[in-house]
Design a protein around this motif. Structure first.
Motif, mmCIF file in Angstrom:
data_model
loop_
_atom_site.group_PDB
_atom_site.id
_atom_site.type_symbol
_atom_site.label_atom_id
_atom_site.label_comp_id
_atom_site.label_asym_id
_atom_site.label_seq_id
_atom_site.Cartn_x
_atom_site.Cartn_y
_atom_site.Cartn_z
ATOM 1 N N HIS A 119 0.825 -1.206 0.000
ATOM 2 C CA HIS A 119 0.000 0.000 0.000
ATOM 3 C C HIS A 119 0.864 1.263 0.000
ATOM 4 O O HIS A 119 0.526 2.257 -0.656
ATOM 5 C CB HIS A 119 -0.927 0.002 1.219
ATOM 6 N N ARG A 120 1.975 1.255 0.731
ATOM 7 C CA ARG A 120 2.862 2.415 0.755
ATOM 8 C C ARG A 120 3.419 2.692 -0.638
ATOM 9 O O ARG A 120 3.484 3.850 -1.070
ATOM 10 C CB ARG A 120 4.024 2.189 1.731
ATOM 11 N N ASP A 121 3.819 1.643 -1.342
ATOM 12 C CA ASP A 121 4.372 1.822 -2.686
ATOM 13 C C ASP A 121 3.340 2.422 -3.631
ATOM 14 O O ASP A 121 3.638 3.352 -4.399
ATOM 15 C CB ASP A 121 4.868 0.478 -3.229
ATOM 16 N N ARG A 122 2.102 1.898 -3.577
ATOM 17 C CA ARG A 122 1.060 2.421 -4.459
ATOM 18 C C ARG A 122 0.739 3.871 -4.109
ATOM 19 O O ARG A 122 0.541 4.707 -4.997
ATOM 20 C CB ARG A 122 -0.203 1.559 -4.333
ATOM 21 N N ALA A 123 0.662 4.184 -2.819
ATOM 22 C CA ALA A 123 0.362 5.551 -2.402
ATOM 23 C C ALA A 123 1.477 6.498 -2.814
ATOM 24 O O ALA A 123 1.228 7.617 -3.283
ATOM 25 C CB ALA A 123 0.150 5.600 -0.888
ATOM 26 N N GLY A 124 2.721 6.076 -2.657
ATOM 27 C CA GLY A 124 3.839 6.923 -3.054
ATOM 28 C C GLY A 124 3.851 7.197 -4.542
ATOM 29 O O GLY A 124 4.124 8.316 -4.980
#
Length: 399
Positions: A53-58
């Protein structure tokens, strides 16, 4: 002016599409979180789920997100400082992802009935006629031509105005929920500085030993040979001043050895601080490096301003090493080096169109680049998927 407006509108629709796909993806992951909650409560799986989720949000926000390692406390995954945040994100994502995703699904799902009802309402049986605004049946052309376009317009405007803002809100909440506290950031920073300090000391010691070896085995040996030849020439001249040919031969050999020693000494000096940086500055040095690369390389320089000497040296060696890798290993046909001055410092990006798959563990020089950059409190990001392209980004402070 119209062309500019059209380009702006086009970019906006791209954002709308990306945001819609992002939110529908969060709906899917929210449902998966609810279904697989017992399994995801295990710290290692929670970490991987949170990192996804962090990667997609970033990527949505265009914000570089530093990679987080796997849960690293051997045999004690619950002792990892980030585990509580990973577990907290599970219910937050389930509620937030499902709620916001359903809004997008509702909007997109009601666009289709409006598009179908306007021209084709008559093709359906009376009992199966499409409905607009949730529960308004379309039984005549008046309803179809008024409420149909109105629903299309309202839903399209809602998507245009709302999808990007909603997606960014979700992404910011995700990054905020999974970001470490100030104390954890300080602890991590101290750990990084401790590690990089040890690596820099090791590298410094190895560099000193290399310089000492080069001077001892190369330059010093040549200087000793020169001294011996001059001593023999001096003695020969004292014994027989008329033997000019023998003395001239010794002097010629001493002169050639002196030139070779100077060449070796310049090479040693170049590895410590390249003279080209002092002579031509960072821009000139990068121009020389890219020109000499075995792969056609385009250099794109912004206004670099005044750059500290230590940063210049690191950038020079990093770019030189990266382009050497491009020429030797990437099978690339072109490369690009971009350097820009940013608010935080100096940003350098090296890109090639090669086969990718660059790995620091294979001894391709990437580890050395990272060590040099981290020594100056910089950041290195290597993106090299199989099949390419390879993108190496350096961020160095210039304060």
């Amino acid at each position: 002016m119209p062309a500019t407006a059209g380009a702006t509108s086009g970019r906006r629709w791209v954002q709308v599409r990306r945001s819609g796909v992002y939110l529908l993806g969060r709906l899917a992951t929210g449902v998966v979180t609810l279904l697989a909650l017992p399994l995801l409560c295990y710290p290692r799986y929670a970490r991987r789920w949170a990192n996804r989720h962090r990667d997609r949000a970033g990527r949505l926000l265009g914000t570089p997100v530093a990679a987080r390692p796997e849960v690293g406390v051997a045999g004690r995954p619950w002792a990892d400082a980030a585990t509580p945040r990973d577990l907290l994100w599970l219910p937050v994502n389930a509620v937030l992802g499902v709620t916001l995703g359903l809004l997008v699904l509702l909007c997109v799902g009601n666009l289709l009935p409006a598009a179908v009802a306007t021209p084709l309402w008559w093709a359906f049986a009376p009992a199966d006629r499409p409905r607009l605004f949730i529960d308004v049946p379309v039984n005549d052309w008046t309803t179809a031509l008024t409420l149909g376009p109105l629903q299309l317009l309202l839903l399209t405007a809602s998507a245009y105005a709302g999808f990007p803002a909603i997606a960014r809100t979700h992404a910011r909440i995700c990054l905020k929920a999974l970001s470490p506290s100030a104390n954890e950031q300080l602890t991590d920073r101290v750990a990084v500085l401790t590690r990089t300090r040890a690596e820099v000391l090791d590298a410094h010691g190895a560099e000193l030993r290399r310089i000492e070896r080069d001077l001892h085995d190369g330059t010093q040996a040549r200087l000793v040979a020169i001294a011996m030849r001059l001593a023999v020439a001096r003695q020969a001249f004292a014994d027989d001043p008329r033997d000019e040919q023998f003395v001239a031969g010794l002097l010629r050999e001493a002169h050639e050895s002196a030139e070779a020693a100077m060449t070796e000494l310049r090479e040693v000096i170049r590895t410590v601080y390249p003279p080209i940086l002092a002579d031509r500055g960072l821009a000139g040095a990068l121009t020389a490096v890219t020109t000499q690369c075995g792969v056609p390389t385009r250099l794109d320089l912004g206004d670099l301003g005044r750059v500290p000497a230590a940063v210049e040296a690191v950038v020079y060696f990093a770019v030189a090493e990266a382009l050497t890798n491009v020429a030797k290993h990437s099978h690339a046909t072109s490369a690009v080096v971009r350097a820009r001055r940013t608010v935080a410092g100096l940003s350098v990006m090296i890109t090639d169109d090669g086969t990718g798959g660059a790995d620091e563990r294979l001894g391709t020089g990437l580890a050395g680049i990272r060590r040099r950059v981290l020594a100056l409190d910089g950041v290195v990001d290597v993106d090299s998927p199989a099949g390419g392209p390879t993108i190496i980004t350096l961020e160095l402070p210039c304060g």
